[in-house]
Structure formats: C-alpha cells, structure tokens
Design an enzyme around this catalytic site. Structure first.
Site, PDB file in Angstrom:
ATOM      1  N   HIS A 177      61.648 -18.231  73.021  1.00 51.41           N
ATOM      2  CA  HIS A 177      62.850 -18.176  72.181  1.00 51.41           C
ATOM      3  C   HIS A 177      64.074 -18.059  73.066  1.00 51.41           C
ATOM      4  O   HIS A 177      64.091 -17.317  74.038  1.00 51.41           O
ATOM      5  CB  HIS A 177      62.797 -16.967  71.232  1.00 51.41           C
ATOM      6  CG  HIS A 177      62.801 -15.656  71.956  1.00 51.41           C
ATOM      7  ND1 HIS A 177      61.685 -15.151  72.581  1.00 51.41           N
ATOM      8  CD2 HIS A 177      63.803 -14.774  72.200  1.00 51.41           C
ATOM      9  CE1 HIS A 177      61.988 -14.002  73.158  1.00 51.41           C
ATOM     10  NE2 HIS A 177      63.263 -13.748  72.952  1.00 51.41           N
TER      11      HIS A 177
HETATM   12  P1  B4P Z   1      63.777 -10.663  74.329  1.00 50.71           P
HETATM   13  O1  B4P Z   1      64.333 -11.680  75.258  1.00 50.71           O
HETATM   14  O2  B4P Z   1      62.303 -10.581  74.301  1.00 50.71           O
HETATM   15  O3  B4P Z   1      64.430  -9.239  74.641  1.00 50.71           O
HETATM   16  P2  B4P Z   1      65.940  -8.665  74.531  1.00 50.71           P
HETATM   17  O4  B4P Z   1      66.921  -9.690  74.149  1.00 50.71           O
HETATM   18  O5  B4P Z   1      66.242  -7.873  75.742  1.00 50.71           O
HETATM   19  O6  B4P Z   1      65.722  -7.746  73.304  1.00 50.71           O
HETATM   20  P3  B4P Z   1      65.099  -6.336  73.203  1.00 50.71           P
HETATM   21  O7  B4P Z   1      64.383  -6.318  71.890  1.00 50.71           O
HETATM   22  O8  B4P Z   1      64.332  -5.951  74.422  1.00 50.71           O
HETATM   23  O9  B4P Z   1      66.449  -5.567  73.005  1.00 50.71           O
HETATM   24  P4  B4P Z   1      67.331  -4.428  73.668  1.00 50.71           P
HETATM   25  O10 B4P Z   1      66.981  -3.146  72.996  1.00 50.71           O
HETATM   26  O11 B4P Z   1      67.381  -4.483  75.141  1.00 50.71           O
HETATM   27  O12 B4P Z   1      64.302 -10.980  72.875  1.00 50.71           O
HETATM   28  C1  B4P Z   1      63.655 -10.598  71.694  1.00 50.71           C
HETATM   29  C2  B4P Z   1      64.643 -10.793  70.571  1.00 50.71           C
HETATM   30  O13 B4P Z   1      63.990 -10.786  69.315  1.00 50.71           O
HETATM   31  C3  B4P Z   1      65.646  -9.653  70.555  1.00 50.71           C
HETATM   32  O14 B4P Z   1      66.927 -10.163  70.271  1.00 50.71           O
HETATM   33  C4  B4P Z   1      65.132  -8.785  69.401  1.00 50.71           C
HETATM   34  O15 B4P Z   1      66.145  -7.983  68.840  1.00 50.71           O
HETATM   35  C5  B4P Z   1      64.631  -9.871  68.450  1.00 50.71           C
HETATM   36  N1  B4P Z   1      63.642  -9.437  67.447  1.00 50.71           N
HETATM   37  C6  B4P Z   1      62.686  -8.481  67.569  1.00 50.71           C
HETATM   38  N2  B4P Z   1      61.969  -8.375  66.417  1.00 50.71           N
HETATM   39  C7  B4P Z   1      62.476  -9.315  65.562  1.00 50.71           C
HETATM   40  C8  B4P Z   1      62.150  -9.725  64.229  1.00 50.71           C
HETATM   41  N3  B4P Z   1      61.167  -9.134  63.533  1.00 50.71           N
HETATM   42  N4  B4P Z   1      62.869 -10.737  63.674  1.00 50.71           N
HETATM   43  C9  B4P Z   1      63.876 -11.331  64.367  1.00 50.71           C
HETATM   44  N5  B4P Z   1      64.224 -10.981  65.630  1.00 50.71           N
HETATM   45  C10 B4P Z   1      63.536  -9.997  66.220  1.00 50.71           C
HETATM   46  O16 B4P Z   1      68.738  -4.926  73.123  1.00 50.71           O
HETATM   47  C11 B4P Z   1      69.008  -4.942  71.720  1.00 50.71           C
HETATM   48  C12 B4P Z   1      69.705  -6.203  71.324  1.00 50.71           C
HETATM   49  O17 B4P Z   1      71.013  -6.231  71.893  1.00 50.71           O
HETATM   50  C13 B4P Z   1      69.013  -7.456  71.806  1.00 50.71           C
HETATM   51  O18 B4P Z   1      69.137  -8.412  70.789  1.00 50.71           O
HETATM   52  C14 B4P Z   1      69.798  -7.847  73.024  1.00 50.71           C
HETATM   53  O19 B4P Z   1      69.715  -9.232  73.311  1.00 50.71           O
HETATM   54  C15 B4P Z   1      71.201  -7.423  72.633  1.00 50.71           C
HETATM   55  N6  B4P Z   1      72.067  -7.071  73.774  1.00 50.71           N
HETATM   56  C16 B4P Z   1      71.695  -6.538  74.966  1.00 50.71           C
HETATM   57  N7  B4P Z   1      72.772  -6.309  75.746  1.00 50.71           N
HETATM   58  C17 B4P Z   1      73.862  -6.679  75.017  1.00 50.71           C
HETATM   59  C18 B4P Z   1      75.264  -6.662  75.266  1.00 50.71           C
HETATM   60  N8  B4P Z   1      75.769  -6.222  76.419  1.00 50.71           N
HETATM   61  N9  B4P Z   1      76.089  -7.120  74.298  1.00 50.71           N
HETATM   62  C19 B4P Z   1      75.592  -7.571  73.115  1.00 50.71           C
HETATM   63  N10 B4P Z   1      74.272  -7.600  72.811  1.00 50.71           N
HETATM   64  C20 B4P Z   1      73.421  -7.160  73.756  1.00 50.71           C
END
Ligand code: B4P
Length: 313
Positions: free
Chosen positions: A150
């Site tokens: 994704h």
């Molecule tokens: P990954 O590539 O696997 O991981 P990630 O973006 O680092 O997300 P993570 O879940 O580890 O989030 P984090 O707490 O660090 O992407 C997986 C994606 O799928 C994520 O966007 C997740 O939220 C989403 N997801 C999970 N379950 C789902 C479901 N059932 N249906 C739909 N989507 C689902 O960070 C939290 C969030 O903040 C993440 O979205 C991240 O991308 C975002 N983020 C981090 N740093 C940021 C910043 N500086 N500014 C704005 N957003 C930021």
C-alpha cells in the site's frame, strides 16, 4: 475539484461522523535544524492507538485491514488492480491509501503500474489550495506496520514550509542549472536520491510509456541511493510476491513522491532512542506521541534522528 477529490471529501466526512475512522487531533510546531524548517506534530492521544507490534508483523500473519477493505472506508476502485481507501487512523484529514486489490508483499518494489496509478491519484487529488504527497514505507526498518502492499497519500497545503523537503528541493533546483537527476541535497547528512519527474500537462492523455518512464526514474533513484551501501536492484529479486510477512533480509527504504519529484532514503533501523520514523519523517515532518518524545526530538535534533536511522551520506 476533481471527481476523485470530491469523493474523498464526501466519504471522509461520512466515515468521520459515523465513527468509522479515528481522526486524532494534533498540534504542529516548527523546529529549525540545519537549514530545514521541520514540523513536529504532537499527538498525545495516539499513544492509545492499538499498535501492531512491528517485530510481530515480520514474524506472524497479522490481521489484514486491506483485504477486504472496510466498505465504509473504500473511496473507489482505481483501474483493475487497486483500491483507494481512507486511512482508519489519521492525523491529517483525507489521508488515503492506495492498496493492491490482491495481496502483494510490501517488500516488492513499486513497479510502473504502481507508480503510474499513484501519479494519477496525485494529479486527481490536487486542488487549488493543496498538493499531495505520496509515500511508501518499504521493509522492516522503514516504519511499516502492514505487510500488504500500500502507498499512502496526504494532502499538503501549497504554502512555503508546508512540506519542508519540497522547499529544500526547490532551493536546489534554483541554484543548479541544468539540474542533474538523480541528485543528492547537500542539506541532508544521510544517503538518499532525488529524481525529477517529467512535467506532463494534466489535460493530456498519458499511457504505458509514461509508466515505464516513472519505473526507470524509480530504479535510477534506488541505484544512486543504495549503490554506495553495496545494494543493487537484484537484492529484491528473491522477494516472494505472496509472502505474508516482511523479511528482515530485504533492504528497507522510505520513498516519497509528488507530481514533481521522487525521493528515496535507504533505512538502517526502525527507531532511535525509542523514536520511530516513517517516510513522512524524511519529508521533514516528525510525529511525537508524548511530551517525553517531544523533549527527545528537541534534545537530539530532528536531523540527527533522521541521520541515525539512515546511512551516512
Ligand atoms: P504502514 O506503512 O504500515 O505504517 P505507518 O504509516 O507508519 O502507520 P502506523 O500504523 O505504524 O502508524 P503510526 O502510529 O506511526 O501503514 C499502515 C497504514 O494503514 C497506516 O496509515 C495505518 O493507520 C493504516 N491502517 C491500519 N489499520 C487500518 C484499517 N483497518 N483500515 C484502514 N487503514 C488502516 O502513525 C499514525 C498515522 O500517522 C499513520 O497513518 C502515519 O502514516 C501518520 N503519520 C506519521 N507521522 C506523521 C506526521 N509527521 N504527520 C502526519 N501524519 C503522520
């Protein structure tokens, strides 16, 4: 507003009011470090989000949120092979994910079809006030938590400092005529590669040739960023398309793309002093989930954190 961007707004507003997604409020402050005006986003409520243990993601078959996607979060099918879905746990409104319909492992490199579809979405999601930033967290050390392929897209305001890395790239382009591609930015003290994208008129029809061109730029950016570390494109040859988990032996990287450029940063580790960074961090936007984390970011310095998690320039 295009059809796609108005559909994203409509589905987002409905999902938010029905409680189908969790939008976490955050406060953004700026912190200048070595010529880059970083954004530090403070989201204390996120500490309560159920998190997928990243080591477990690499070693067990976790719940897959994208197969099938939640129908309340599905925006549209894009082409034959992709779904565009809302991020269930967002900090930025209208944060969307471009997921493959069938399971493909997140360690598989992006191909021409992925890049072209992503580019189309970036184009269709742009509005007068916002551009879009796409990113891909690839590999166990990249901040990835889901092994299903994704890419992610967030809207970014068209202001100076809204996307710190874009300011740095635009500064480089002003001072370098004609710009080389791929290139590195002096301001970044870690290995990376930037590639410029051809500027195509949004009204013109684009085809498979453009997909190949995007794949070619992506490969050249990977090669320029990884070559000094002794990693070549063949390192991804053995990744199994349907492997259910992320393999620790596949090189990790962060990838960012706008309609103008792509940036790739090889990753050495997932977190430094407990601070985990994904691709957004290399755009100059860091996330802190507690006051303690904010204090650490200020003490260590955002650029030092990015440097520790990547390879020396
Ligand atoms: P990954 O590539 O696997 O991981 P990630 O973006 O680092 O997300 P993570 O879940 O580890 O989030 P984090 O707490 O660090 O992407 C997986 C994606 O799928 C994520 O966007 C997740 O939220 C989403 N997801 C999970 N379950 C789902 C479901 N059932 N249906 C739909 N989507 C689902 O960070 C939290 C969030 O903040 C993440 O979205 C991240 O991308 C975002 N983020 C981090 N740093 C940021 C910043 N500086 N500014 C704005 N957003 C930021």
């Amino acid at each position: 507003m295009t059809n796609l961007s108005s559909r994203v707004s409509a589905v987002f507003n409905k999902a938010l009011s029905n409680g189908d997604l969790i939008f976490t409020e955050s406060i953004v402050r700026h912190l200048e470090d070595r010529g880059m005006k970083f954004q530090i986003r403070f989201a204390p409520a996120l500490a309560k989000k159920p998190s997928l243990n990243k080591e477990k993601a690499a070693s067990a078959r976790p719940f897959n949120p994208f197969l099938p996607p939640d129908p309340n979060l599905l925006i549209a099918e894009v082409g034959q092979h992709y779904n565009l879905v809302l991020n269930k746990f967002c900090l930025v409104r209208e944060h969307v994910l471009l997921c493959t319909k069938a399971f493909v492992n997140q360690n598989i490199l992006l191909d021409g079809s992925d890049l072209f579809t992503l580019w189309k979405c970036l184009t269709d999601l742009e509005t007068e006030d916002t551009m879009s930033l796409a990113f891909y967290n690839a590999g166990v050390n990249s901040g990835a938590s889901q092994p299903h392929k994704h890419c992610q897209i967030i809207p970014v305001e068209r202001n100076l400092s809204a996307l710190p890395i874009d300011d740095a790239i635009q500064d480089y382009l002003k001072s370098s005529h004609p710009p080389q591609s791929p290139f590195q930015l002096n301001i970044l003290p870690f290995r990376h590669g930037v590639g410029l994208l051809p500027q195509i008129d949004t009204g013109s029809s684009v085809d498979g040739t453009f997909a190949n061109e995007l794949a070619h730029i992506f490969h050249s950016v990977i090669e320029s960023a990884f070559e000094p570390i002794g990693v070549t494109l063949s390192s991804w040859d053995d990744v199994e398309r349907e492997a259910p988990t992320l393999s620790p032996s596949t090189p990790s990287f962060n990838f960012l793309m706008t309609r103008k450029w792509m940036l790739l940063v090889p990753r050495r580790s997932d977190s430094y002093e407990g601070i985990s960074i994904n691709s957004v961090g290399y755009g100059g936007m860091l996330l802190s989930k507690s006051a303690e984390e904010i204090e650490k970011v200020e003490r260590i310095g955002p650029m030092n954190i990015l440097k520790e998690l990547a390879f020396p320039a």
